[in-house]
Design a protein around this motif. Structure first.
Motif, mmCIF file in Angstrom:
data_model
loop_
_atom_site.group_PDB
_atom_site.id
_atom_site.type_symbol
_atom_site.label_atom_id
_atom_site.label_comp_id
_atom_site.label_asym_id
_atom_site.label_seq_id
_atom_site.Cartn_x
_atom_site.Cartn_y
_atom_site.Cartn_z
ATOM 1 N N PRO A 131 -69.281 -13.003 51.278
ATOM 2 C CA PRO A 131 -69.365 -13.763 52.530
ATOM 3 C C PRO A 131 -68.350 -14.900 52.571
ATOM 4 C CG PRO A 131 -71.195 -14.304 51.088
ATOM 5 C CD PRO A 131 -70.472 -13.157 50.441
ATOM 6 N N TRP A 165 -68.660 -11.881 59.680
ATOM 7 C CA TRP A 165 -67.527 -10.988 59.503
ATOM 8 C C TRP A 165 -67.205 -10.298 60.830
ATOM 9 C CZ3 TRP A 165 -65.023 -10.037 54.732
ATOM 10 C CH2 TRP A 165 -64.088 -9.001 54.755
ATOM 11 N N PRO A 175 -71.667 -7.924 58.052
ATOM 12 C CA PRO A 175 -72.413 -9.158 58.305
ATOM 13 C C PRO A 175 -71.926 -9.839 59.595
ATOM 14 C CG PRO A 175 -70.986 -9.400 56.375
ATOM 15 C CD PRO A 175 -70.938 -7.969 56.783
ATOM 16 N N HIS A 178 -70.472 -7.745 52.598
ATOM 17 C CA HIS A 178 -71.743 -8.392 52.268
ATOM 18 C C HIS A 178 -71.666 -9.083 50.910
ATOM 19 C CE1 HIS A 178 -74.546 -7.457 55.474
ATOM 20 N NE2 HIS A 178 -73.910 -6.319 55.614
#
Lengths: 245, 121
Positions: A50, A14, A11, A47
Motif C-alpha cells: 500500500p 490504488w 485496493p 495489496h
C-alpha cells in the motif's frame, strides 16, 4: 465495461490513482488468460504494497520536515539471539510433532493374548496391569509387553497361576472411563493440526501487523500539515483518532 | 512466547524488504524497460507498452506494467505530468536518468565480459 471488473480487486487508493490508466490498457487488447493472471498478480502485489500509492506511509515527501528514518539494521547480537530463538522454536515444534507421533504408535511391544498367557503360565511375569481392554505385563527380566484382552482371560490366567505356584503375580485392574481415553487420543492425534493452525494464525497476524502504516510518522506529518495551516486543529484531532484507533 | 518470536522474525523480514524498496539499488527488468522507453520523450502507459514491444519484443501486461510504474514513481525515478486522465504521460526525473545510466553502464560491462568469455572458449 465488464472486463474492468477485475480492477475492483485492487485496493481503493490504488484504484484512485491508476484505475483509469490500467483500464485503458485492459481495453486495448482481448482479455486472455495471461492478462487475467497478470492482473490478479498485480492486484495481490498492490495489496501487499500500500505504501506505493501512499507516500506518507514511508515518510514525508512534501515539506521535508519529517525526515525519512530507515530502520536501523539489527545488531549482530540481536541477529544471533534471533537465530538461536528460531532454532529453539523449531526444536519445540519438532518435539511436539514427535510426541504426537509417539502417542499414535505404542512404544511397548504388543503380543498376542495366547503368548501373554503362555508367559504367565511359565512364570515369566512379575506384574500385570489391566486398563480398559489392554493388559500390560512386566516380565521377570524387566521387559514389558502389552496385549489386547477380550473378556477376563488374563485375570483368570493370573488367578490360576497365583493359586498354583509360590511366585505371586501382582495384579492391578485400573478402571478407566472409555470416553476419557478416546477423547484424549483424539486430542493427541489432532496435535499436529493445532500446531499448523497456530503457525498459520501467527503468520497471518505478522502479515497484517507488518502492513499497518508507520503511524507515528503519519501523525508527525499530520502535525506538520496543521502547523502550516493546511488542516485545522479539529481535522487534525479527527485524523489522529483515526490513526491511533 | 513462540508467537512473539515468530512476529519479530517476520517483522524483520518485511522491514528489510521495505528498506530495499526505498533505496532501489537494483532495478527490475521491467523497470529498466520502462526507463529506456521514457528516455527519449514522455509517454503514457499504452505508449510505453507499445514501445517496449518494439524495443524488446516483450509485452508487459497491465498488472506488471503498473506495478513497475508505481514503484518507479514512489522512488521518484519517473513522474506523472498531469494529475488526472487515462492517458497521463510520465517522464524521467533527473534521478531516473542517473539510475538508468548506472544500470546501462553495468549492463554494458556485463555484456562485454560475457561476449569476450564466450568467444574465448
Amino acid at each position: 465495461m465488464r472486463r474492468r471488473a477485475l480492477l475492483r480487486l485492487y485496493p481503493q487508493r490504488w484504484r484512485e490513482r491508476y484505475e483509469e490508466e490500467i483500464g485503458e490498457l485492459v481495453d486495448s487488447r482481448p482479455l486472455t488468460v495471461g492478462a487475467v493472471v497478470d492482473l490478479l498478480r498485480g492486484a495481490f502485489d498492490a495489496h501487499a504494497h500500500p505504501e506505493l500509492v501512499e507516500p506518507s506511509l514511508v515518510g514525508s515527501t512534501g515539506s521535508g520536515q519529517v525526515p525519512l528514518t530507515p530502520r536501523q539494521p539489527a545488531s549482530p547480537v540481536a541477529v544471533v539471539v534471533r537465530v538461536v530463538l528460531a532454532f529453539l522454536l523449531l526444536n519445540v515444534l519438532g518435539l511436539g510433532l514427535l510426541y504426537a507421533y509417539r502417542a499414535q504408535t505404542p512404544t511397548v511391544p504388543s503380543v498376542a493374548v495366547s503368548e501373554a498367557i503362555g508367559d504367565i503360565q511359565a512364570g515369566r511375569v512379575r506384574a500385570v496391569t489391566i486398563e480398559g481392554n489392554r493388559a500390560k505385563l512386566v516380565l521377570t527380566d524387566g521387559r514389558t509387553e502389552e496385549t489386547v484382552v477380550g473378556g477376563d482371560v488374563i485375570v483368570r490366567a493370573v488367578a490360576a497361576r497365583n493359586q498354583a505356584g509360590p511366585a505371586q503375580i501382582d495384579l492391578r485392574v485400573n478402571e478407566t472411563s472409555p470416553v476419557l481415553g478416546i477423547s484424549s487420543s483424539i486430542l493427541l492425534s489432532l496435535l499436529p493440526v493445532f500446531v499448523l493452525l497456530a503457525l498459520v494464525l501467527l503468520g497471518w497476524v505478522a502479515f497484517t501487523r507488518s502492513r499497518r502504516p508507520q503511524r507515528y510518522q503519519l501523525l508527525a506529518r499530520l502535525g506538520d500539515l496543521r502547523d502550516r495551516g493546511v488542516i485545522t486543529q479539529e481535522e487534525f484531532e479527527r485524523e489522529k483518532r483515526r490513526v491511533l484507533r | 512466547v513462540t508467537g512473539a518470536l515468530f512476529f519479530l522474525w517476520t517483522e524483520q523480514y518485511y522491514a528489510s524488504r521495505s528498506m530495499l524498496l526505498l533505496v532501489p539499488v537494483k532495478l527490475s527488468a521491467e523497470a529498466v524497460l520502462i526507463l529506456v522507453s521514457l528516455s527519449d520523450e514522455p509517454k503514457h502507459g499504452y505508449a510505453i507498452q507499445q514501445d517496449i514491444v518494439r524495443i524488446s519484443g516483450r509485452r508487459l501486461g497491465p498488472g506488471s506494467l503498473y506495478g513497475a510504474i508505481a514503484r518507479l514513481e514512489a522512488a521518484k525515478l519517473i513522474e506523472a505530468l498531469s494529475d488526472k486522465g487515462a492517458r497521463r504521460p510520465y517522464r524521467l526525473t533527473a534521478a531516473g536518468s542517473r539510475a538508468l545510466a548506472v544500470e546501462l553502464e553495468s549492463m554494458r560491462k556485463l555484456t562485454a565480459t560475457g561476449m569476450r568469455r564466450l568467444t574465448a572458449r
